[in-house]
Design a protein around this motif. Structure first.
Motif, short mmCIF file in Angstrom:
data_model
loop_
_atom_site.label_atom_id
_atom_site.label_comp_id
_atom_site.label_asym_id
_atom_site.label_seq_id
_atom_site.Cartn_x
_atom_site.Cartn_y
_atom_site.Cartn_z
N GLN A 83 8.71 27.31 110.08
CA GLN A 83 9.49 28.39 109.46
C GLN A 83 10.00 27.92 108.11
N LYS A 108 12.22 28.89 104.66
CA LYS A 108 13.19 29.78 104.03
C LYS A 108 13.08 29.60 102.52
N ARG A 150 17.31 35.43 100.31
CA ARG A 150 17.60 35.54 101.74
C ARG A 150 16.59 36.43 102.48
N ALA A 151 16.13 37.48 101.79
CA ALA A 151 15.24 38.44 102.45
C ALA A 151 13.82 37.89 102.65
N ILE A 152 13.54 36.75 102.03
CA ILE A 152 12.17 36.24 102.15
C ILE A 152 12.16 34.93 102.92
N LYS A 153 11.64 35.00 104.10
CA LYS A 153 11.38 33.80 104.89
C LYS A 153 10.08 34.07 105.62
N PHE A 154 9.31 33.06 105.84
CA PHE A 154 8.06 33.33 106.54
C PHE A 154 7.73 32.24 107.54
N ASP A 155 6.90 32.64 108.47
CA ASP A 155 6.49 31.73 109.54
C ASP A 155 5.01 31.42 109.38
N GLY A 163 -0.18 34.18 107.25
CA GLY A 163 -0.30 35.63 107.31
C GLY A 163 -0.73 36.26 105.99
#
Lengths: 168, 366
Positions: A32, A34, A38-43, A73
């Motif tokens: 994960q 960060k 704040r609105a952008i985090k990805f897995d 993704g």
């Protein structure tokens, strides 16, 4: 034709040797990330069938991850990951499994894009290392990796890694 | 005729990305859009993602002309144009739809103004007014769809004041139009509102008080409150709850909706259930309307997304009505600026079946 057969024979021999001398693990590794927004985090996940090998005594473990198997993704993001962090060589973690009473950890060298650093990762296991799990933050700075940024979005230093391994 | 009304309702804004991207780590619309409810102007990062997920994938770069038009990042603008081709009962039409000019201006690091001015086709109903530009006369084919001032404070909190769509349920406008079919709801599309927004890591809240915008027909002037909450329970599962209490001169309505977004392998599943309870004030008449939506996307390719949709509407007496809509379609994103969307829909009302084919091209110039 002979060359192809020779390579195929060698590959088969290598697999047989690993199977004969140790154990293999499959499972999943997720990470994960960060960012400064704040609105952008990805897995991300590792799409690879076999993840680790260990010796029979389960004292040493080696994780080898193909850089092509890291998927987030979005293809362009995967490309950036390879260009800016992973490179084209596999990510390797060669560690010794140690337990002091109930507390177990894997201590060894992680190698990313040719740079090696020492890591000590707490691990949990069940049924004498039949399954191994770990969750730990990985500092990009410690790995001497410049945190990547893209169009004003900068990745934070700490990447959370979740690992679940099952002995084959 | 009813089918054609629903069909015209389909001619709404681009539905290519938004809700689907929640499965790729973008829990909040603010990741790619300048405002919390999504759609409209893209941030620089959003433009990068739009390019990355198009057929002409690659790095997004801003040319020197665009840079100078943006006044060093203080100003951002775009023009969105849509052209539609409709095939309904073997009669086909091609016509230009609404053209929007979008602009955002940074006042300070935490405050910006966002405005969207639309030019509607004179013969189409203007969203938010329920009348055509011809009916409204004069310059009313030009319409302010959005005029918001947005302030971010304390990282997680935003206040947005002005004219905009309501934050409610899944933002899937095809379905909203079915929910509103025959306009028995008497509601406004673009109210004047004050919205408090919380954007956390796994929670989002919208708390809105709204008033008419002044450009609706009289019977559509609604005032009230609405809430929307979304919770990312698991990495691939988001559930949401929305409520609304609104009142016009004629109708009072209470609406509740549950929705979910989830990723299962290469699929994105969207679902929504909504109950709409209305009271016709003069007659003391109360009735419910239930609507449901299930939509499945296949995300194997980033730039080509096929989908299946099933919708249900059931309305109680005296406006008893049962409509089912099933369909399939696909979106094709050629570049960050040009995309196509084609939908086949079958509307089933009793024993009657209406087939609709709609193809739209979207051009975004920014």
């Amino acid at each position: 034709m002979k060359t192809i057969l020779w390579f195929a024979g060698f590959a088969l021999f290598s697999q047989t040797t690993i199977a004969a001398t140790g154990v293999t693990y499959s499972g999943a590794i997720d990470f994960q990330v960060k960012t400064n927004v704040r609105a952008i985090k990805f897995d991300g996940e590792i799409q690879q069938s076999q993840i680790a090998t260990a010796d029979k005594e389960l004292k040493n473990i080696q994780i080898k991850l193909d850089s092509q198997s890291f998927k987030t993704g979005v293809e362009l993001r995967d490309e950036h990951l390879r260009e800016q962090i992973l490179g084209n060589s596999p990510l390797e973690f060669t560690a010794e499994l140690k337990c002091i009473e109930e507390n177990c950890f894997a201590e060894g060298i992680i190698k990313i894009n040719g740079i090696e650093t020492v890591q000590k990762i707490p691990v949990q296991h069940k049924k004498d290392f039949q399954s191994i799990t770990a969750e730990f933050p990985l500092s990009l700075e410690e790995l001497k990796i410049t945190t990547p940024s893209y169009l004003g979005v900068k990745v934070q230093d700490q990447v959370l890694v979740k690992l679940r391994l099952e002995r084959n | 005729m009813k089918a054609l009304f629903l069909l015209l309702g389909l001619l709404t804004t681009n539905t290519f990305a938004h809700e689907r991207l929640s499965g790729k780590g973008y829990f909040s619309c603010l990741a790619c859009h300048t405002q919390s409810t999504g759609s409209g102007l893209l941030t620089d990062y959003g433009k990068g993602i739009a390019r990355a997920m198009s057929l002409r994938s690659g790095e997004y770069k801003e040319g020197s002309l665009k840079k100078s038009l943006r006044v060093h990042g203080k100003l951002d603008h775009a023009v969105q144009v849509r052209v539609a081709h409709i095939d309904h009962s073997r009669k086909d039409r091609i016509f230009p739809m609404q053209t929007d000019y979008l602009m955002a201006m940074k006042v300070t690091d935490s405050t910006q103004g966002v405005i969207t001015i639309a030019r509607a086709d004179p013969k189409s109903k203007i969203r938010g007014s329920e009348q055509t530009a011809e009916e409204l006369g004069g310059l009313s084919e030009y319409f302010v769809r959005k005029a918001l001032v947005q302030t971010i404070f304390n990282d997680n909190w935003l206040v947005e004041i002005g004219r905009d769509e309501l934050a409610f349920g899944l933002k899937w406008e095809d379905h909203t139009l079915l929910v509103r079919s025959e306009n028995k709801q008497k509601l406004t599309d673009l109210p004047t509102q004050a919205r408090l927004v919380y954007e956390g890591e796994v929670h989002r809240h919208f708390l809105t008080a709204f008033l008419p915008n002044g450009q609706e027909s009289e019977s559509n002037r609604e005032r009230g409150f609405s809430t929307k909450h979304e919770w990312q329970i698991l990495e691939p599962l988001i559930i949401g709850l929305s409520t609304l209490i609104g009142s016009t001169e004629e109708i009072e309505r209470k609406v509740g909706a549950l929705h979910l977004k989830t990723n299962i392998g290469p699929f994105t599943l969207l679902g929504q259930m909504m109950r709409n309870r209305r009271e016709v004030k003069d007659k003391g008449l109360k009735f419910n309307q239930d609507t449901r939506l299930v939509r499945l996307h296949l995300n194997t390719l980033e730039w080509f997304t096929p989908h299946l949709t099933h919708e249900w509407l059931e309305r109680e007496r005296p406006f008893v009505n049962k409509v089912r809509s099933r369909g399939f379609g696909a979106s094709l994103k050629l570049t960050e600026s040009i995309s196509f969307q084609s939908d086949f829909k079958q509307l089933i009302t009793g024993s009657r079946k209406d087939n609709l084919i709609l193809t739209q091209i979207y051009i975004n110039l920014f």
